[in-house]
Design an enzyme around this catalytic site. Structure first.
Site, mmCIF file in Angstrom:
data_model
loop_
_atom_site.group_PDB
_atom_site.id
_atom_site.type_symbol
_atom_site.label_atom_id
_atom_site.label_comp_id
_atom_site.label_asym_id
_atom_site.label_seq_id
_atom_site.Cartn_x
_atom_site.Cartn_y
_atom_site.Cartn_z
ATOM 1 N N GLU A 96 12.123 -31.139 -2.902
ATOM 2 C CA GLU A 96 11.458 -29.839 -2.827
ATOM 3 C C GLU A 96 12.193 -29.017 -1.785
ATOM 4 O O GLU A 96 12.985 -29.534 -1.005
ATOM 5 C CB GLU A 96 9.981 -30.015 -2.456
ATOM 6 C CG GLU A 96 9.714 -30.618 -1.071
ATOM 7 C CD GLU A 96 9.790 -29.617 0.074
ATOM 8 O OE1 GLU A 96 9.406 -28.449 -0.125
ATOM 9 O OE2 GLU A 96 10.250 -29.994 1.172
ATOM 10 N N SER A 120 9.078 -31.681 4.647
ATOM 11 C CA SER A 120 10.041 -30.652 5.037
ATOM 12 C C SER A 120 11.003 -31.222 6.082
ATOM 13 O O SER A 120 11.692 -32.193 5.812
ATOM 14 C CB SER A 120 9.309 -29.394 5.529
ATOM 15 O OG SER A 120 10.172 -28.286 5.600
ATOM 16 N N HIS A 135 6.290 -26.928 -0.555
ATOM 17 C CA HIS A 135 5.720 -25.816 0.204
ATOM 18 C C HIS A 135 4.894 -24.885 -0.694
ATOM 19 O O HIS A 135 5.099 -24.815 -1.895
ATOM 20 C CB HIS A 135 6.832 -24.983 0.849
ATOM 21 C CG HIS A 135 7.590 -25.678 1.932
ATOM 22 N ND1 HIS A 135 8.502 -26.668 1.687
ATOM 23 C CD2 HIS A 135 7.561 -25.506 3.286
ATOM 24 C CE1 HIS A 135 9.027 -27.081 2.836
ATOM 25 N NE2 HIS A 135 8.460 -26.389 3.819
#
Length: 301
Positions: free
Chosen positions: A205, A113, A273
């Site tokens: 992602e 992330s 996630h």
């Protein structure tokens, strides 16, 4: 992308340091669960006294978070750095870091992330490959398979992983794996912290990004011309994707914005996630097979 050097395999009882280079830590119970996973595995994981001293949405001032990272990286006894959480803030550290002051000795940086910024910058400036993998606040909720993959990879008990998704565009290529959060990567491209994207398989992602916002980011990538450098694209989970009405689906966005690139594309791969988050080494050699919908990569410890 230039070849990277990977840290040595690690073993139980060695020292791991936790850091919070991004957002303020609020999920303390989940953080402790992640720490417990490491300790139950037999590792000594140390936590700074001032791990998170919130400064607004950040885990501390830039200077505090930068010092925490530098101390962990330069600790000769530390073999891996486990990031506490993502959120926002690691990009700001890139303004402060003096790369020549960081040890050249490779060690594992583990996170995903927001940690994308540090993973990419370390690959670019130090030539060291990190691991795009669960942070401490998500590790405890990981399925047993991805927890096992993480430790087996770090400990050298497996030397290859194959992830299965759905082929969106056919073809098979070999390239350098570069995993990322799409939002972070979009804000890093065309800066001094962006690795060369030539011959790269880009693995992306994201979370809480609606299809139209993903469309906007991919359109920006198209304008830069960088998508034309890629060997292939591996698409993980795009969770919590709010959909306004009317809307394209996320798959329709992939097809519309990417299918004319002439490269293999695999979607629905198990990383990102809110679900299984397989470890992805930054800078390893990988094979993307759009015919069979797989992403495979091998260790080069």
């Amino acid at each position: 992308m230039q070849p990277v050097e990977f840290p040595p395999i690690i073993s139980r009882s060695q020292k791991i340091r936790a850091i919070a280079p991004s957002g303020a830590l609020r999920e303390w119970e989940r953080f402790e669960q992640g720490v417990k996973v490491w300790r139950d595995r037999g590792y000594e994981i140390t936590i700074p006294d001032r791990l998170s001293q919130p400064w607004g949405y950040l885990a501390g001032t830039d200077e505090e978070r930068c010092q925490q990272f530098v101390e962990a990286w330069n600790d000769p006894e530390c073999v891996a750095i486990a990031c506490a959480r993502g959120g926002y803030g690691s990009m700001r550290l890139l303004e402060k870091l003096a790369w020549q002051e960081l040890s050249d000795r490779p060690k594992w940086l583990i996170g995903f992330s927001d940690i994308t910024a540090l993973l990419w910058a370390i690959a670019k400036h130090k030539g060291i490959g990190g691991l795009h993998a669960p942070v401490l606040t998500t590790l405890g909720n990981e399925p047993a398979r991805s927890q096992q993959q993480l430790f087996d990879w770090l400990e050298g008990k497996i030397d290859a992983i194959t992830l299965t998704g759905v082929g969106l565009r056919t073809g098979k290529v070999t390239g350098v794996l570069l995993p990322a959060n799409l939002t972070l990567a979009t804000n890093i491209i065309n800066t001094e912290n962006c690795p060369d994207l030539e011959n790269v398989i880009l693995a992306i992602e994201d979370v809480a990004e609606a299809p139209y916002r993903v469309d906007r980011m991919l359109t920006h990538w198209r304008w830069t011309g960088l998508l034309r450098k890629l060997k292939g694209m591996a698409i993980g989970r795009f969770s919590q994707a709010e959909v306004s009405t009317p809307s394209l689906t996320m798959e329709e966005v992939w097809r519309d914005r990417l299918s004319d690139l002439g490269i293999p594309i695999v979607m629905n791969l198990p990383f990102g996630h809110d679900g299984e988050n397989a470890p992805l080494p930054v800078g390893c050699i990988a094979e993307l097979d759009g015919n069979n919908g797989t992403l495979s990569y091998r260790a080069n410890h």
